[in-house]
Design a protein around this motif. Structure first.
Motif, PDB file in Angstrom:
ATOM      1  N   LEU A   1       0.829  -1.202   0.000  1.00 13.07           N
ATOM      2  CA  LEU A   1       0.000   0.000   0.000  1.00 13.07           C
ATOM      3  C   LEU A   1       0.865   1.254   0.000  1.00 13.07           C
ATOM      4  N   SER A   2       1.923   1.254   0.800  1.00 16.70           N
ATOM      5  CA  SER A   2       2.852   2.396   0.831  1.00 16.70           C
ATOM      6  C   SER A   2       3.518   2.576  -0.526  1.00 16.70           C
ATOM      7  N   GLY A   3       3.902   1.483  -1.147  1.00 13.92           N
ATOM      8  CA  GLY A   3       4.511   1.546  -2.473  1.00 13.92           C
ATOM      9  C   GLY A   3       3.559   2.125  -3.503  1.00 13.92           C
ATOM     10  N   SER A   4       2.309   1.728  -3.442  1.00 15.71           N
ATOM     11  CA  SER A   4       1.308   2.264  -4.376  1.00 15.71           C
ATOM     12  C   SER A   4       1.100   3.757  -4.154  1.00 15.71           C
ATOM     13  N   TYR A   5       1.097   4.188  -2.903  1.00 14.59           N
ATOM     14  CA  TYR A   5       0.959   5.610  -2.588  1.00 14.59           C
ATOM     15  C   TYR A   5       2.113   6.403  -3.203  1.00 14.59           C
ATOM     16  N   MET A   6       3.333   5.944  -2.972  1.00 17.08           N
ATOM     17  CA  MET A   6       4.501   6.650  -3.489  1.00 17.08           C
ATOM     18  C   MET A   6       4.562   6.598  -5.015  1.00 17.08           C
ATOM     19  N   ARG A   7       4.234   5.465  -5.603  1.00 13.17           N
ATOM     20  CA  ARG A   7       4.219   5.336  -7.058  1.00 13.17           C
ATOM     21  C   ARG A   7       3.170   6.265  -7.666  1.00 13.17           C
ATOM     22  N   GLY A   8       2.005   6.354  -7.011  1.00 11.71           N
ATOM     23  CA  GLY A   8       0.958   7.258  -7.479  1.00 11.71           C
ATOM     24  C   GLY A   8       1.411   8.703  -7.484  1.00 11.71           C
ATOM     25  N   LEU A   9       2.136   9.114  -6.434  1.00 13.95           N
ATOM     26  CA  LEU A   9       2.668  10.482  -6.395  1.00 13.95           C
ATOM     27  C   LEU A   9       3.763  10.678  -7.433  1.00 13.95           C
ATOM     28  N   ASP A  10       4.677   9.718  -7.528  1.00 11.58           N
ATOM     29  CA  ASP A  10       5.799   9.847  -8.457  1.00 11.58           C
ATOM     30  C   ASP A  10       5.337   9.905  -9.904  1.00 11.58           C
ATOM     31  N   ARG A  11       4.309   9.138 -10.233  1.00 15.20           N
ATOM     32  CA  ARG A  11       3.827   9.080 -11.622  1.00 15.20           C
ATOM     33  C   ARG A  11       2.661  10.027 -11.885  1.00 15.20           C
ATOM     34  N   LEU A  12       2.259  10.770 -10.847  1.00 18.42           N
ATOM     35  CA  LEU A  12       1.094  11.650 -10.940  1.00 18.42           C
ATOM     36  C   LEU A  12      -0.091  10.880 -11.513  1.00 18.42           C
ATOM     37  N   ASP A  13      -0.362   9.749 -10.888  1.00 19.24           N
ATOM     38  CA  ASP A  13      -1.430   8.844 -11.312  1.00 19.24           C
ATOM     39  C   ASP A  13      -2.590   8.963 -10.314  1.00 19.24           C
ATOM     40  N   PRO A  14      -3.578   9.808 -10.624  1.00 21.96           N
ATOM     41  CA  PRO A  14      -4.668  10.035  -9.675  1.00 21.96           C
ATOM     42  C   PRO A  14      -5.422   8.762  -9.286  1.00 21.96           C
ATOM     43  N   ALA A  15      -5.678   7.884 -10.240  1.00 21.65           N
ATOM     44  CA  ALA A  15      -6.434   6.663  -9.927  1.00 21.65           C
ATOM     45  C   ALA A  15      -5.658   5.774  -8.957  1.00 21.65           C
ATOM     46  N   LEU A  16      -4.362   5.609  -9.202  1.00 16.52           N
ATOM     47  CA  LEU A  16      -3.544   4.783  -8.303  1.00 16.52           C
ATOM     48  C   LEU A  16      -3.458   5.429  -6.937  1.00 16.52           C
ATOM     49  N   LEU A  17      -3.260   6.720  -6.897  1.00 19.37           N
ATOM     50  CA  LEU A  17      -3.143   7.432  -5.630  1.00 19.37           C
ATOM     51  C   LEU A  17      -4.440   7.349  -4.832  1.00 19.37           C
ATOM     52  N   GLU A  18      -5.564   7.570  -5.477  1.00 15.44           N
ATOM     53  CA  GLU A  18      -6.847   7.476  -4.766  1.00 15.44           C
ATOM     54  C   GLU A  18      -7.133   6.068  -4.275  1.00 15.44           C
ATOM     55  N   SER A  19      -6.607   5.061  -4.974  1.00 17.11           N
ATOM     56  CA  SER A  19      -6.900   3.663  -4.619  1.00 17.11           C
ATOM     57  C   SER A  19      -6.340   3.250  -3.264  1.00 17.11           C
ATOM     58  N   VAL A  20      -5.400   4.005  -2.721  1.00 16.56           N
ATOM     59  CA  VAL A  20      -4.802   3.617  -1.444  1.00 16.56           C
ATOM     60  C   VAL A  20      -5.620   4.100  -0.242  1.00 16.56           C
ATOM     61  N   PHE A  21      -6.593   4.949  -0.486  1.00 20.15           N
ATOM     62  CA  PHE A  21      -7.394   5.501   0.607  1.00 20.15           C
ATOM     63  C   PHE A  21      -8.701   4.737   0.774  1.00 20.15           C
ATOM     64  N   HIS A  22      -9.128   4.611   2.014  1.00 23.02           N
ATOM     65  CA  HIS A  22     -10.438   4.041   2.326  1.00 23.02           C
ATOM     66  C   HIS A  22     -11.495   5.026   1.823  1.00 23.02           C
TER      67      HIS A  22
END
Length: 69
Positions: free
Chosen positions: A15-36
């Protein structure tokens, strides 16, 4: 450590990796997916819904040449 604890650690790491990858790639869908779905973000400088945080973060980082966590 129990198998359950090891599995929980791996889920947190992923989950932490997905959060950081979402920020690094500016991927809104991936970034939002880590939140409840009913989460609230409180980063001190930002307080609000995850979708609003994602929009703010992507806008703040969009001019960066690269991001790497």
């Amino acid at each position: 450590m129990t198998v359950e604890e090891l599995l929980a650690r791996e889920e947190i790491r992923a989950l932490s990796g997905s959060y950081m990858r979402g920020l690094d790639r500016l991927d809104p869908a991936l970034l939002e997916s880590v939140f409840h779905p009913d989460a609230t973000c409180d980063y001190g400088f930002f307080r609000g819904a995850p979708a609003d945080f994602v929009r703010m973060a992507c806008a703040a980082l969009h001019e960066h040449h690269a991001n790497h966590h």
